[in-house]
Design a protein around this motif. Structure first.
Motif, short mmCIF file in Angstrom:
data_model
loop_
_atom_site.label_atom_id
_atom_site.label_comp_id
_atom_site.label_asym_id
_atom_site.label_seq_id
_atom_site.Cartn_x
_atom_site.Cartn_y
_atom_site.Cartn_z
N VAL A 308 22.19 -3.71 -22.69
CA VAL A 308 21.71 -3.30 -22.45
C VAL A 308 21.12 -3.66 -21.08
CG1 VAL A 308 18.94 -2.42 -21.90
CG2 VAL A 308 19.60 -2.80 -23.92
N ALA A 309 22.04 -2.33 -20.27
CA ALA A 309 22.49 -2.36 -18.81
C ALA A 309 20.64 -2.00 -18.17
CB ALA A 309 23.93 -1.01 -18.24
N TRP A 310 19.95 -2.48 -16.99
CA TRP A 310 19.27 -2.12 -16.47
C TRP A 310 19.48 -1.73 -14.91
CZ3 TRP A 310 14.68 -2.19 -18.97
CH2 TRP A 310 14.50 -2.97 -19.85
N LEU A 311 19.29 -0.45 -15.17
CA LEU A 311 19.93 0.74 -14.13
C LEU A 311 18.43 0.80 -13.48
CD1 LEU A 311 22.61 2.71 -15.99
CD2 LEU A 311 21.95 0.66 -14.80
N ASN A 312 18.78 1.18 -11.95
CA ASN A 312 18.08 2.50 -11.09
C ASN A 312 16.45 1.10 -11.32
OD1 ASN A 312 16.63 4.11 -10.02
ND2 ASN A 312 15.16 5.44 -11.19
N SER A 313 16.96 0.52 -10.73
CA SER A 313 15.64 -0.81 -10.61
C SER A 313 14.92 -1.20 -9.52
CB SER A 313 16.60 -2.18 -11.30
OG SER A 313 15.47 -3.49 -10.63
N THR A 314 13.81 -1.33 -9.03
CA THR A 314 13.07 -1.64 -8.15
C THR A 314 13.77 -2.20 -6.76
OG1 THR A 314 11.58 0.30 -8.78
CG2 THR A 314 10.71 -1.55 -6.37
N ASP A 315 13.77 -3.36 -7.81
CA ASP A 315 14.67 -4.50 -6.74
C ASP A 315 15.44 -4.51 -6.50
OD1 ASP A 315 11.96 -5.94 -5.87
OD2 ASP A 315 11.91 -6.55 -8.74
N ARG A 316 16.44 -3.69 -7.25
CA ARG A 316 17.73 -3.99 -6.89
C ARG A 316 18.93 -2.24 -6.19
NH1 ARG A 316 17.55 -6.25 -12.10
NH2 ARG A 316 18.86 -4.14 -12.97
N ASN A 317 17.84 -1.29 -6.50
CA ASN A 317 18.64 -0.19 -5.76
C ASN A 317 19.75 -0.16 -4.46
OD1 ASN A 317 17.78 1.68 -7.99
ND2 ASN A 317 16.25 2.02 -7.34
N HIS A 318 18.67 -1.15 -3.35
CA HIS A 318 19.68 -0.96 -1.97
C HIS A 318 20.21 -1.51 -2.33
CE1 HIS A 318 17.30 -4.82 -2.93
NE2 HIS A 318 18.26 -5.84 -1.70
N ARG A 319 21.58 -2.77 -3.03
CA ARG A 319 22.22 -3.05 -3.04
C ARG A 319 23.72 -1.84 -3.38
NH1 ARG A 319 21.07 -7.81 -7.16
NH2 ARG A 319 18.59 -9.14 -5.91
N ASP A 320 23.45 -0.72 -4.16
CA ASP A 320 23.96 -0.03 -3.99
C ASP A 320 24.18 0.99 -3.57
OD1 ASP A 320 25.59 -1.84 -5.96
OD2 ASP A 320 24.20 -1.92 -7.37
N ASN A 321 22.81 1.71 -3.06
CA ASN A 321 22.44 3.13 -3.02
C ASN A 321 21.85 3.06 -1.72
OD1 ASN A 321 21.23 5.33 -2.76
ND2 ASN A 321 20.57 5.80 -4.69
N PRO A 322 22.22 4.29 -0.54
CA PRO A 322 21.70 3.77 1.12
C PRO A 322 20.77 4.55 1.36
CG PRO A 322 24.21 5.36 0.18
CD PRO A 322 23.95 4.37 -0.61
N MET A 323 20.58 5.28 0.04
CA MET A 323 19.07 5.59 0.23
C MET A 323 17.82 5.26 -0.25
SD MET A 323 20.48 9.14 0.92
CE MET A 323 18.86 9.68 1.34
N HIS A 324 17.77 3.57 -0.29
CA HIS A 324 16.94 3.26 -1.12
C HIS A 324 16.93 1.65 -0.10
CE1 HIS A 324 15.44 5.01 -4.69
NE2 HIS A 324 16.85 5.56 -4.35
N ALA A 325 15.30 1.43 0.70
CA ALA A 325 15.83 0.28 1.58
C ALA A 325 14.57 -1.45 0.50
CB ALA A 325 14.38 -0.17 2.41
N ALA A 326 14.77 -2.28 0.78
CA ALA A 326 14.71 -3.08 -0.30
C ALA A 326 13.50 -3.13 -0.38
CB ALA A 326 14.68 -4.54 0.70
N ALA A 327 12.57 -3.44 -2.11
CA ALA A 327 11.20 -3.40 -2.12
C ALA A 327 10.36 -4.18 -1.80
CB ALA A 327 10.51 -2.73 -3.33
N ALA A 328 9.35 -3.91 -1.20
CA ALA A 328 8.47 -5.10 -0.81
C ALA A 328 8.25 -5.11 -1.86
CB ALA A 328 7.54 -4.62 0.89
#
Length: 361
Positions: A308-328
């Motif tokens: 299973v590929a875990w996608l759109n993860s709150t904790d990892r999105n910022h690594r690949d998507n410039p529209m997201h920052a790291a989740a506090a």
């Protein structure tokens, strides 16, 4: 009394069952010779079983003989060659080309699918698995699929017929909207532990970059998540936010939102939500995603995913998507836990029912 009508009614009621029985008998009789004539060799036992299953699949729009042959890689290759040499339908040839082994997109020949994507439940992981079996042109391109369903009426009767032509419809809709496409579609959904889902939603919205927030006019949730602490977010009674934070599962299964006068939900709403859940063909839970997809696979007529590929993860999105920052991280105080319990009390019953269904299946 017209006795001819009395004798005819039982036959009319049994017609779908008789039709299905006739298809099974025909499939058993013609599968081997059909494949022999198409593949230029006798099929093995696994190929026969696969072709018979595709032949008998309910809800499919492709003719039985064609989908039986197309269920096998060797059969799709033969069909493609025939179309390219002698056919006059380039669109179908293109779809069959995409269905060949080693291609990233296949042609879906199974039942039409409607995916009820509840926010932060692993919907993108489910979608990634489905995309391995569905050609991109077979997926509904609705640009409003990410909008909260309490703000617009998806799939009105005037458009339902046109949208139903897509084998896969998915998005942040609600079940009543998907049901407007017709009862013949197989609905799939995933549910996550409600408190965990709600915390993940808050943290996810807070990761959205400020410049992206400007594009979300009419969607107060992300804006309020940026302005409010988790506790204030959970206690906020703004109707647009309440539709996403107050017992989301009950609301999405019944289509009852604060904007429609359903600010407070009660026992009747839970009962109706549980009945609606029972009517969904494929129900899984996020915490057991692999097991859930393995339960979906036989119903869909495809293989369960090896991983299973875990996608759109709150904790990892910022690594690949410039529209997201790291989740506090958030502090889980006693007051926050109490507010989470108040906002998800009814959803806990729906989630427990879904969890029991997966465990018993």
């Amino acid at each position: 009394m017209d006795t001819s009508v009395a004798y005819t009614r039982p036959l009319v009621r049994q017609r779908p069952r008789l039709h299905a029985l006739a298809l099974r008998l025909i499939a058993a009789a013609v599968a081997a010779p059909m494949l022999r004539l198409s593949l230029w060799r006798w099929p093995n036992a696994a190929e026969r079983r696969c072709a018979v299953a595709a032949f008998n699949r309910e809800g499919a729009t492709v003719p039985p003989l064609l989908r039986g042959l197309a269920s096998l890689p060797a059969g799709r290759t033969q069909m493609l060659h025939a179309l390219l040499r002698h056919g006059d339908d380039p669109a179908l040839a293109e779809q069959l080309l995409a269905a060949l082994p080693a291609s990233s997109g296949a042609v879906w020949l199974g039942p039409k699918l409607s995916m009820l994507h509840l926010e932060k439940t692993g919907g993108h992981s489910l979608l990634a698995w489905l995309r391995c079996h569905v050609h991109p042109s077979q997926i509904d391109p609705d640009p409003a699929r990410a909008m909260p369903p309490d703000r617009f009426s998806a799939f009105p009767p005037s458009l339902a017929g046109a949208l139903d032509r897509y084998p896969l419809v998915w998005g942040h809709y609600d079940l009543p909207a998907l049901e407007r496409l017709g009862p013949h579609r197989l609905v799939l959904t995933l549910l996550r532990e409600p408190k965990a889902r709600l915390v993940s939603l808050y943290r996810y919205w807070r990761t959205l970059a400020p410049e992206h927030l400007e594009t979300l006019a009419g969607h107060e949730g992300p804006l309020l998540a940026h302005r409010l602490s988790l506790l204030d977010f959970l206690r906020c009674d703004e109707p647009g936010l309440l539709a996403s934070t107050d017992n989301l599962y009950v609301r999405r299964l019944t289509g009852r939102y604060p904007s429609g006068g359903h600010t407070q939900l009660g026992r009747r709403d839970v009962t109706d939500a549980l009945a609606a859940l029972d009517g969904i063909g494929c129900v899984g839970i996020t915490e057991e995603l692999r097991r859930s997809l393995a339960r979906f696979a036989p119903r869909l007529g495809i293989a369960a995913p090896a991983k299973v590929a875990w996608l759109n993860s709150t904790d990892r999105n910022h690594r690949d998507n410039p529209m997201h920052a790291a989740a506090a991280p958030v502090e889980m105080t006693a007051a926050v836990r109490a507010a989470l319990g108040a906002r998800t009390a009814l959803d806990q019953e729906v989630y427990a029912a879904a969890r029991m269904r997966v465990r018993e299946g």
